[in-house]
Design a protein around this motif. Structure first.
Motif, mmCIF file in Angstrom:
data_model
loop_
_atom_site.group_PDB
_atom_site.id
_atom_site.type_symbol
_atom_site.label_atom_id
_atom_site.label_comp_id
_atom_site.label_asym_id
_atom_site.label_seq_id
_atom_site.Cartn_x
_atom_site.Cartn_y
_atom_site.Cartn_z
ATOM 1 N N GLN A 74 32.938 48.827 42.503
ATOM 2 C CA GLN A 74 33.765 47.603 42.472
ATOM 3 C C GLN A 74 32.930 46.337 42.690
ATOM 4 O O GLN A 74 33.309 45.438 43.448
ATOM 5 N N ASN A 76 31.417 42.749 42.361
ATOM 6 C CA ASN A 76 31.963 41.468 41.898
ATOM 7 C C ASN A 76 31.215 40.926 40.689
ATOM 8 O O ASN A 76 31.680 40.002 40.022
ATOM 9 N N GLU A 110 43.313 36.182 29.601
ATOM 10 C CA GLU A 110 44.243 36.146 30.744
ATOM 11 C C GLU A 110 45.072 37.428 30.840
ATOM 12 O O GLU A 110 45.709 37.681 31.857
ATOM 13 N N GLY A 113 43.767 39.180 33.641
ATOM 14 C CA GLY A 113 43.967 38.570 34.957
ATOM 15 C C GLY A 113 43.860 37.064 34.871
ATOM 16 O O GLY A 113 43.249 36.519 33.948
ATOM 17 N N LYS A 114 44.440 36.388 35.842
ATOM 18 C CA LYS A 114 44.490 34.915 35.815
ATOM 19 C C LYS A 114 43.153 34.279 36.163
ATOM 20 O O LYS A 114 42.848 33.174 35.747
ATOM 21 N N ASN A 115 42.339 34.984 36.958
ATOM 22 C CA ASN A 115 41.059 34.405 37.354
ATOM 23 C C ASN A 115 39.959 35.475 37.267
ATOM 24 O O ASN A 115 40.237 36.638 36.961
ATOM 25 N N ARG A 117 38.153 37.019 39.491
ATOM 26 C CA ARG A 117 38.273 38.142 40.432
ATOM 27 C C ARG A 117 39.260 39.192 39.927
ATOM 28 O O ARG A 117 38.975 40.399 39.942
ATOM 29 N N GLN A 118 40.410 38.715 39.447
ATOM 30 C CA GLN A 118 41.422 39.654 38.944
ATOM 31 C C GLN A 118 40.925 40.391 37.702
ATOM 32 O O GLN A 118 41.121 41.600 37.558
ATOM 33 N N ARG A 119 40.262 39.648 36.808
ATOM 34 C CA ARG A 119 39.749 40.273 35.580
ATOM 35 C C ARG A 119 38.666 41.292 35.902
ATOM 36 O O ARG A 119 38.617 42.378 35.327
ATOM 37 N N ASN A 120 37.797 40.936 36.843
ATOM 38 C CA ASN A 120 36.719 41.849 37.243
ATOM 39 C C ASN A 120 37.297 43.125 37.863
ATOM 40 O O ASN A 120 36.861 44.236 37.529
ATOM 41 N N ASP A 121 38.277 42.964 38.754
ATOM 42 C CA ASP A 121 38.873 44.132 39.419
ATOM 43 C C ASP A 121 39.557 45.053 38.403
ATOM 44 O O ASP A 121 39.416 46.278 38.461
ATOM 45 N N LYS A 122 40.297 44.440 37.460
ATOM 46 C CA LYS A 122 40.995 45.230 36.437
ATOM 47 C C LYS A 122 39.989 45.985 35.571
ATOM 48 O O LYS A 122 40.153 47.175 35.306
#
Length: 245
Positions: A74, A76, A110, A113-115, A117-122
């Motif tokens: 995971q 970043n 998008e 994810g909206k930002n 961090r969200q895109r990276n996590d997904k």
């Protein structure tokens, strides 16, 4: 990326022979990452050798195994590394065959994810799942190519009429490739032994071209040509050709 990485690492191992780095069991890095770390002054010489032998280069940090490991932990930086890797392969790996290969893949969408961090996590979650699945997948190249064809077919089937622009169903493709491979002057004489070149002027994802090649055998066709207006579909065809060698 998995295919290009595997092909590159296999070729590097053959070239290096006994110089291929040995690793501890708990070292999850690519052997090439170890090689670069142990021989920083020789990395440029090694890359020039690989450009001559394999016609492209992938730096250790952009290999599939490295990206998958970042996804597993995971990291970043995974999304950034993947973007840099795509750009490197397209523009700096040497072969013009890869220019724009990943251009239609939007890692900034998008929908992921909206930002950042969200895109990276997904993406970490998605790539980790893909990696786990691929780890159980046999390494034979033909199987990977067939799996890709199958997925294109499933995607087309789920897309309705719209998919007709890029995918010819296998049954129709088999009939057409059978006709193409016959002697056009004397069809009754059966299949030609070889064709100097084959052109599909609306090639879509390239399955018809590959069907003709499969029917005539690996050395049955001199060159394959395809043209395609839609850039996304064009890139599907290029990946299809790469995965089938």
């Amino acid at each position: 990326l998995r295919y290009l990485s595997d092909n590159y690492e296999e070729s590097a191992q053959k070239e290096l022979g006994p110089d291929w780095p040995a690793q501890d069991e708990d070292d999850r890095r690519s052997p090439l990452a170890v090689l670069y770390e142990q021989n920083p002054a020789d990395s440029e010489v090694f890359e020039n050798l690989m450009r001559r032998k394999v016609h492209y280069v992938i730096k250790p940090e952009y290999l599939w195994s490295s990206i998958a490991e970042q996804a597993r932990t995971q990291s970043n930086e995974m999304l950034r590394t993947l973007q840099q890797g795509f750009r490197f392969i397209e523009n700096e790996s040497f072969s013009s065959n890869f220019q724009g290969l990943f251009s239609e893949i939007s890692l900034d969408s998008e929908k992921l994810g909206k930002n950042y961090r969200q895109r990276n996590d997904k993406l970490c979650t998605i790539i980790q799942k893909i990696s786990e699945g691929l780890a159980e997948f046999p390494p034979e190249r033909d199987l990977l190519g067939d799996a890709y064809e199958y997925l294109i077919g499933q995607f087309a089937a789920g897309s309705g009429k719209k998919a007709g622009e890029f995918y010819t169903p296998q049954q129709i493709s088999a009939i057409l490739s059978g006709i193409v491979s016959l002697d056009s002057q004397d069809p009754a004489s059966g299949k030609k032994k070889a064709l100097r070149q084959v052109l599909d002027f609306a090639c879509g994802s390239g399955s018809l071209l590959l069907n003709v090649r499969q029917r005539l055998g690996k050395n049955g066709i001199g060159r394959l040509f395809g043209q395609e207006k839609n850039v996304t579909t064009y890139n599907l065809a290029r990946m299809n050709m790469l995965l089938h060698g």
